[in-house]
Write a protein that holds these residues in place. Structure first.
Motif, PDB file in Angstrom:
ATOM      1  N   SER A   1       0.843  -1.204   0.000  1.00 51.93           N
ATOM      2  CA  SER A   1       0.000   0.000   0.000  1.00 51.93           C
ATOM      3  C   SER A   1       0.877   1.254   0.000  1.00 51.93           C
ATOM      4  N   ARG A   2       2.168   1.089   0.302  1.00 46.08           N
ATOM      5  CA  ARG A   2       3.134   2.197   0.266  1.00 46.08           C
ATOM      6  C   ARG A   2       4.244   1.895  -0.747  1.00 46.08           C
ATOM      7  N   MET A   3       3.875   1.202  -1.808  1.00 46.30           N
ATOM      8  CA  MET A   3       4.811   0.712  -2.816  1.00 46.30           C
ATOM      9  C   MET A   3       5.783   1.787  -3.310  1.00 46.30           C
ATOM     10  N   LEU A   4       7.063   1.520  -3.104  1.00 47.58           N
ATOM     11  CA  LEU A   4       8.172   2.327  -3.612  1.00 47.58           C
ATOM     12  C   LEU A   4       8.149   3.776  -3.138  1.00 47.58           C
ATOM     13  N   SER A   5       7.521   4.034  -1.986  1.00 48.13           N
ATOM     14  CA  SER A   5       7.415   5.405  -1.471  1.00 48.13           C
ATOM     15  C   SER A   5       8.587   5.815  -0.593  1.00 48.13           C
ATOM     16  N   GLY A   6       9.555   4.930  -0.369  1.00 50.32           N
ATOM     17  CA  GLY A   6      10.742   5.292   0.401  1.00 50.32           C
ATOM     18  C   GLY A   6      10.505   5.277   1.899  1.00 50.32           C
ATOM     19  N   HIS A   7      11.476   5.852   2.624  1.00 48.83           N
ATOM     20  CA  HIS A   7      11.389   5.862   4.089  1.00 48.83           C
ATOM     21  C   HIS A   7      10.190   6.703   4.541  1.00 48.83           C
ATOM     22  N   PRO A   8       9.325   6.130   5.394  1.00 53.23           N
ATOM     23  CA  PRO A   8       8.123   6.867   5.826  1.00 53.23           C
ATOM     24  C   PRO A   8       8.472   8.126   6.619  1.00 53.23           C
ATOM     25  N   GLU A   9       7.881   9.235   6.225  1.00 49.92           N
ATOM     26  CA  GLU A   9       8.117  10.501   6.924  1.00 49.92           C
ATOM     27  C   GLU A   9       7.624  10.449   8.370  1.00 49.92           C
ATOM     28  N   THR A  10       6.723   9.527   8.666  1.00 51.15           N
ATOM     29  CA  THR A  10       6.182   9.403  10.020  1.00 51.15           C
ATOM     30  C   THR A  10       7.036   8.504  10.921  1.00 51.15           C
ATOM     31  N   PHE A  11       8.187   8.070  10.436  1.00 48.46           N
ATOM     32  CA  PHE A  11       9.073   7.186  11.195  1.00 48.46           C
ATOM     33  C   PHE A  11      10.425   7.877  11.351  1.00 48.46           C
TER      34      PHE A  11
ATOM     35  N   TRP B   1      28.979   5.863   6.803  1.00 46.25           N
ATOM     36  CA  TRP B   1      28.620   6.988   5.930  1.00 46.25           C
ATOM     37  C   TRP B   1      27.608   7.929   6.561  1.00 46.25           C
ATOM     38  N   GLY B   2      26.986   7.541   7.679  1.00 45.94           N
ATOM     39  CA  GLY B   2      25.937   8.323   8.321  1.00 45.94           C
ATOM     40  C   GLY B   2      24.624   7.577   8.245  1.00 45.94           C
ATOM     41  N   ILE B   3      23.538   8.297   8.068  1.00 44.10           N
ATOM     42  CA  ILE B   3      22.221   7.668   7.930  1.00 44.10           C
ATOM     43  C   ILE B   3      21.670   8.013   6.550  1.00 44.10           C
ATOM     44  N   SER B   4      21.341   6.980   5.791  1.00 38.34           N
ATOM     45  CA  SER B   4      20.717   7.185   4.485  1.00 38.34           C
ATOM     46  C   SER B   4      19.291   6.661   4.533  1.00 38.34           C
ATOM     47  N   TYR B   5      18.436   7.327   3.810  1.00 38.17           N
ATOM     48  CA  TYR B   5      17.013   6.999   3.738  1.00 38.17           C
ATOM     49  C   TYR B   5      16.671   6.685   2.289  1.00 38.17           C
ATOM     50  N   THR B   6      15.893   5.634   2.079  1.00 37.78           N
ATOM     51  CA  THR B   6      15.529   5.286   0.704  1.00 37.78           C
ATOM     52  C   THR B   6      14.576   6.333   0.132  1.00 37.78           C
ATOM     53  N   ALA B   7      14.779   6.626  -1.127  1.00 41.60           N
ATOM     54  CA  ALA B   7      14.026   7.669  -1.823  1.00 41.60           C
ATOM     55  C   ALA B   7      12.623   7.212  -2.203  1.00 41.60           C
ATOM     56  N   ASN B   8      11.765   8.193  -2.366  1.00 38.14           N
ATOM     57  CA  ASN B   8      10.412   7.981  -2.870  1.00 38.14           C
ATOM     58  C   ASN B   8      10.518   7.878  -4.391  1.00 38.14           C
ATOM     59  N   LEU B   9      10.239   6.701  -4.930  1.00 37.22           N
ATOM     60  CA  LEU B   9      10.344   6.471  -6.375  1.00 37.22           C
ATOM     61  C   LEU B   9       9.012   6.633  -7.099  1.00 37.22           C
ATOM     62  N   THR B  10       7.964   7.031  -6.376  1.00 33.90           N
ATOM     63  CA  THR B  10       6.661   7.209  -7.024  1.00 33.90           C
ATOM     64  C   THR B  10       6.682   8.513  -7.827  1.00 33.90           C
TER      65      THR B  10
END
Length: 191
Positions: free
Chosen positions: A65-75, A102-111
């Motif tokens: 339901s959150r397909m390929l939307s990356g790291h949730p902004e609410t987390f 390298w630090g903290i990386s967050y997966t991108a929103n690909l939608t």
């Protein structure tokens, strides 16, 4: 005059017919490219990081339901994991944020969301990002664990197909946090 109108009508019908046939061929080609892109996204592990995980009956699984939307902004994740010894990196429970040297990386929103995803990206920007390991093909480095060094080996047609497919999925508004450098690097950068 009637003959002229008849000829004009026939010519107009021919132009419309040819235009529709050309559009139909382009639509078919686009659909085939999107289908190939869907296959590549599904077999290349894109959902493993860019689709947030949820707990399912068999354990963690992608929340489609959150397909390929990356790291949730609410987390929110603002502190690096304390890993040492043979462990050099860690992931959060959604498998969308990663902490390491390298630090903290967050997966991108690909939608295709225009404000928070790839909606304003061009095909060229997408291809340059994967080929160079640079966000939008020219800015900050794309950080681990994104395997862009392997993905840059896709053919141009494969990358175009992936981009075409990503344009067809539902847009999801999700503001992914910005990359956070490691504390030592952050201190050095502010001097």
């Amino acid at each position: 005059m009637t003959a002229l109108i008849s000829r004009f009508t026939a010519l107009l019908a021919l132009v419309i017919s040819v235009g529709c046939a050309a559009q139909g061929a382009a639509d078919h080609e686009n659909a085939a490219s999107a289908k190939r892109g869907e296959y590549l996204v599904n077999t290349s592990g894109c959902h493993d990081c860019h689709t947030p995980f949820k707990m399912g009956p068999q354990g963690p699984e992608p929340d489609m339901s959150r397909m390929l939307s990356g790291h949730p902004e609410t987390f929110p994740v603002a502190a690096p994991a304390g890993v040492k010894g043979p462990w050099v990196w860690a992931a959060v429970e959604t498998n969308t944020a990663f902490s390491g040297p390298w630090g903290i990386s967050y997966t991108a929103n690909l939608t295709p969301d225009r404000n928070t995803g790839l909606g304003i990206w061009t095909e060229d920007m997408f291809m340059r990002a994967i080929r160079t390991g640079r966000h939008m093909g020219q800015s900050r480095p794309i950080n681990p664990p994104m395997p862009w060094p392997a993905y840059r080996n896709f053919t141009d047609d494969d990358l175009k197909a992936i981009f075409t497919y990503l344009r067809t999925i539902p847009p999801i508004t999700n503001h992914v946090p910005d990359y956070l450098p490691p504390p030592a690097a952050a201190t050095t950068e502010t001097r």
